[in-house]
Motif scaffolding. Structure first.
Motif, PDB file in Angstrom:
ATOM      1  N   PHE A 138      68.236  25.339 107.482  1.00 44.48           N
ATOM      2  CA  PHE A 138      66.939  26.004 107.298  1.00 44.48           C
ATOM      3  C   PHE A 138      66.200  26.095 108.618  1.00 44.48           C
ATOM      4  CE2 PHE A 138      68.173  23.854 103.427  1.00 44.48           C
ATOM      5  CZ  PHE A 138      68.173  24.912 102.534  1.00 44.48           C
ATOM      6  N   PRO A 139      65.685  27.270 108.924  1.00 47.81           N
ATOM      7  CA  PRO A 139      65.592  28.484 108.100  1.00 47.81           C
ATOM      8  C   PRO A 139      66.813  29.405 108.151  1.00 47.81           C
ATOM      9  CG  PRO A 139      64.409  28.844 110.151  1.00 47.81           C
ATOM     10  CD  PRO A 139      64.913  27.419 110.189  1.00 47.81           C
ATOM     11  N   GLY A 140      67.877  29.007 108.883  1.00 45.56           N
ATOM     12  CA  GLY A 140      68.968  29.927 109.182  1.00 45.56           C
ATOM     13  C   GLY A 140      69.728  30.510 108.007  1.00 45.56           C
ATOM     14  N   ILE A 141      70.092  29.676 107.024  1.00 45.09           N
ATOM     15  CA  ILE A 141      70.913  30.181 105.906  1.00 45.09           C
ATOM     16  C   ILE A 141      70.163  31.237 105.074  1.00 45.09           C
ATOM     17  CG2 ILE A 141      71.944  29.535 103.679  1.00 45.09           C
ATOM     18  CD1 ILE A 141      73.875  28.766 105.775  1.00 45.09           C
ATOM     19  N   ARG A 170      62.265  24.988 112.251  1.00 50.15           N
ATOM     20  CA  ARG A 170      61.297  24.512 111.273  1.00 50.15           C
ATOM     21  C   ARG A 170      60.704  23.198 111.764  1.00 50.15           C
ATOM     22  NH1 ARG A 170      61.971  24.160 104.826  1.00 50.15           N
ATOM     23  NH2 ARG A 170      63.532  22.646 105.383  1.00 50.15           N
ATOM     24  N   ALA A 171      59.823  23.301 112.753  1.00 49.30           N
ATOM     25  CA  ALA A 171      59.037  22.163 113.242  1.00 49.30           C
ATOM     26  C   ALA A 171      59.866  20.905 113.453  1.00 49.30           C
ATOM     27  CB  ALA A 171      57.873  21.884 112.296  1.00 49.30           C
ATOM     28  N   VAL A 172      60.909  21.028 114.270  1.00 45.19           N
ATOM     29  CA  VAL A 172      61.743  19.850 114.525  1.00 45.19           C
ATOM     30  C   VAL A 172      61.040  18.851 115.445  1.00 45.19           C
ATOM     31  CG1 VAL A 172      63.986  20.881 114.101  1.00 45.19           C
ATOM     32  CG2 VAL A 172      62.964  21.130 116.349  1.00 45.19           C
ATOM     33  N   THR A 173      60.122  19.335 116.275  1.00 43.06           N
ATOM     34  CA  THR A 173      59.387  18.469 117.192  1.00 43.06           C
ATOM     35  C   THR A 173      58.139  19.221 117.655  1.00 43.06           C
ATOM     36  OG1 THR A 173      59.539  17.174 119.238  1.00 43.06           O
ATOM     37  CG2 THR A 173      60.689  19.291 119.205  1.00 43.06           C
ATOM     38  N   ARG A 174      57.322  18.588 118.459  1.00 44.58           N
ATOM     39  CA  ARG A 174      56.151  19.277 119.015  1.00 44.58           C
ATOM     40  C   ARG A 174      56.607  20.378 119.960  1.00 44.58           C
ATOM     41  NH1 ARG A 174      51.412  16.747 117.865  1.00 44.58           N
ATOM     42  NH2 ARG A 174      50.190  17.730 119.518  1.00 44.58           N
ATOM     43  N   MET A 175      55.837  21.457 120.022  1.00 43.32           N
ATOM     44  CA  MET A 175      56.215  22.579 120.873  1.00 43.32           C
ATOM     45  C   MET A 175      56.362  22.162 122.335  1.00 43.32           C
ATOM     46  SD  MET A 175      57.152  25.739 120.971  1.00 43.32           S
ATOM     47  CE  MET A 175      56.684  26.568 119.450  1.00 43.32           C
ATOM     48  N   ALA A 176      55.583  21.180 122.780  1.00 38.96           N
ATOM     49  CA  ALA A 176      55.688  20.702 124.169  1.00 38.96           C
ATOM     50  C   ALA A 176      57.079  20.132 124.456  1.00 38.96           C
ATOM     51  CB  ALA A 176      54.616  19.653 124.447  1.00 38.96           C
TER      52      ALA A 176
END
Length: 214
Positions: free
Chosen positions: A80-83, A139-145
């Protein structure tokens, strides 16, 4: 199962018969895998189509990928979101990566079982990838920084989609506070503008255009 498919069809009514079959089959496949390894949290599996499938497809409400687009999904987990996006955009190429091998095993099995031929799944860290892509989703795996340094050199320079090549990031909560940590431009799309369910009230898609060529 029909009720779950109806949720998807209510927002994406133009699905082909093959796409309907693929979306309808997702729930049972993930439930079976979840009994072997914990791909999705137990509380989320009961709201699988809302929390995972429809949430992933929020990116498609912001922008539709043109045929031939290359999309990288970083930290895809169970896919997710790939599939869901790969089912919706069968002529777009999706590269799903995660550092955890057992999750990539799930992604490969589901893509093979449902004959989702536009998905390549790989166990690899994002920073080890050398290919270039039109868009990078996550999908929000970590902070954008943390995320941005992994991807800033991975974009193709030529654009042919509605948006300039860049990042489409599914995020909840206070987006602005996090994004202000970086000197980059971004646009926030509120999923509550597209989906009526309360789950989406705090959910957003953050678009970060690739600025390397300017």
């Amino acid at each position: 199962m029909n009720q779950e498919l109806d949720l998807i069809l209510s927002y994406f009514p133009d699905l082909s018969d093959k796409q309907k079959e693929q979306f309808a089959a997702l729930g049972n496949l993930y439930r079976e895998w979840n009994q072997k390894i914990n791909v999705i949290s137990r509380k989320d599996i009961d709201a699988f189509y809302l929390h995972h499938v429809l949430h992933s497809l929020g990116i498609a409400k912001v922008m539709r990928f043109e045929p031939g687009t290359w999309v990288l999904d970083i930290g895809t987990g169970g896919g997710f979101p790939g599939i869901p996006l790969a089912i919706l955009f069968p002529d777009t190429n999706f590269h799903l990566v995660d550092s955890i091998g057992k999750k990539i095993t799930v992604v490969k099995d589901i893509a093979k079982t449902l004959k989702i031929s536009n998905v390549e799944a790989q166990q690899i860290r994002a920073e080890s990838l050398h290919r270039k892509y039109d868009f990078i989703v996550s999908r929000a795996v970590t902070r954008m920084a943390n995320f941005y340094p992994w991807v800033k050199g991975k974009f193709k320079k030529e654009d042919f989609n509605e948006f300039t090549n860049g990042i489409l990031y599914l995020k909840g909560g206070d987006v602005d506070e996090e994004m202000e940590e970086l000197p980059i431009s971004y646009v926030t799309y509120h999923l509550a503008d597209y989906f009526k369910e309360p789950f989406f009230e705090t959910k957003k898609v953050v678009y970060v255009p690739y600025e390397g060529k300017r």
